[in-house]
Write an enzyme that holds these catalytic residues in place. Sequence first.
Site: not given
Length: 502
Positions: A116, A235, A292
């Site tokens: 990240k 999440h 993806r």
Amino acid sequence: MIKKVLVANRGEIAIRVMRSCREMGIETVAVYSDVDRKAMHVRYADDAYPIGPAPSSESYLRMDKIIEVAKLSGADAIHPGYGFLSENARFAELCQKEGIIFIGPSPYAINTMGDKITARKTMIAAGVPVVPGTTEPIRDIKKAIEVIKGIGLPVMIKASAGGGGKGMRLVKREEDIVNAVSSARSEAKASFGDDAVYIEKYISSPHHIEFQVLGDQHGNIVHLFERECSVQRRHQKVVEETPSPIMTPEVRMKMGADAVAAARAVDYYGAGTIEFIVDDNLNYYFLEMNTRLQVEHPITERVVGVDLVKQQINIANGLPLEFKQEDLSQNGHAIEVRIYAEDPDNNFMPSPGIIKHITEPLGLGVRHDGYAYVGYEIPMYYDPMISKLIVWGETRKDAIARLKRALYAYKITGVKTSIPYLHRIMEVPAFIEGRYNTHFIEENQQYLQPRAVCTERCMDVAAITAFVDYITKLERLQPDKPQKHLGNNWKDFGRKRSVLRF
Ligand code: MV4
């Protein structure tokens, strides 16, 4: 050209991928763990190979075994689906080395976006807005405190190797900084083997809006508009829709261009998703890129009219994209809900077990991507998602009405499911009005509690079956007496037995 694809996955996504393969005249190879011997993806494929015991670390994550099966079966390509090996750069590389096409992006793109901090740096260089914060891992806690004072509290401490909420800490008070950094660090170390963490300003009530992108191997990149994914629980996405109810044409154009710029910055090819957090004033910030195909891809397929798996395969074959940005538009509204084998009335406890009955919703504007069948045992080893229900309507209102109709008709027994909970979400005023952000679930608890029993008539299959059983029994006991007292009106029986809770 790809003639045979090994699908290195299970469940609904394995079947989803095989469906496109079949339409394209491509043969399919399934792989399966011991507990998946009777799974639907194994039956659907042309060929199937066992790859080991139930734990995914010993089966679906075993790169060596999967490559071996690819060679043995004569597959020339591997589709990783989502999860498992889908964002593993080493696996993409290994496929390349072994002369097998990895249906996905380059190892370089996976690596750059997987870290990240590197992703943030790359986005800043590309002119894509990121959340204000650091572009280097925190080394010195004193310096970190200085930086945080500069940014202003509250802030988020995030793991560079993380994503999806792991290794993340919200810090509101200066005196909590030291603890938050060290606990984020140790969680990151334990989860990812990498303790690098960075700082971002906290965006208080954000929307999660993501853009679908497609790139070919010739440098053409387009976006396929947004998906609104703010309805999440711990999440985990619960509902996704497109278009986002808060989007304007202007912001959509700008975000789309930035999504393409983000993908271009890593020479992206394949299908990918750029995640943004968006505040109430429609200021948006790059959060991360998922390299993806995503769970929620069908809503984009429905509204934009593109088969994303087919595009992935064409791209992997080296073909140029068959459309330009100006050829793409959004038509109508699509919503997806995820059905989990969980008990929403008991703290979402996983509910593995054998499917006793399943009636899947059908009809105009309804798509159901699943893999369960009567007699199948939902294993406890994998994600408890059993299916996705995707509906389309001309307007958002039509789509919601259609989704409620489909949820009404959807019956699963044998395991508990989130279907009643999803039905309740569709009745929450903030959802109906399209006024929600990532705090939707916690803010609307009062609407999401199990409701009193509703006595509406419910002509479900269970009721009909019970009626037929009852009549049959009566006929057997009293063979000479015509069973006229109940007539043939099984609806009466259905009404008496019906218990519809949502
Ligand atoms: C944030 C944030 C607020 N400010 N970052 C959660 C998962 C991970 N992908 C990033 N997440 C967040 N990052 C800053 N600077 C709030 C969240 C967040 C969130 C984001 C998207 C969807 C649901 C969420 C639920 C809680 C927190």
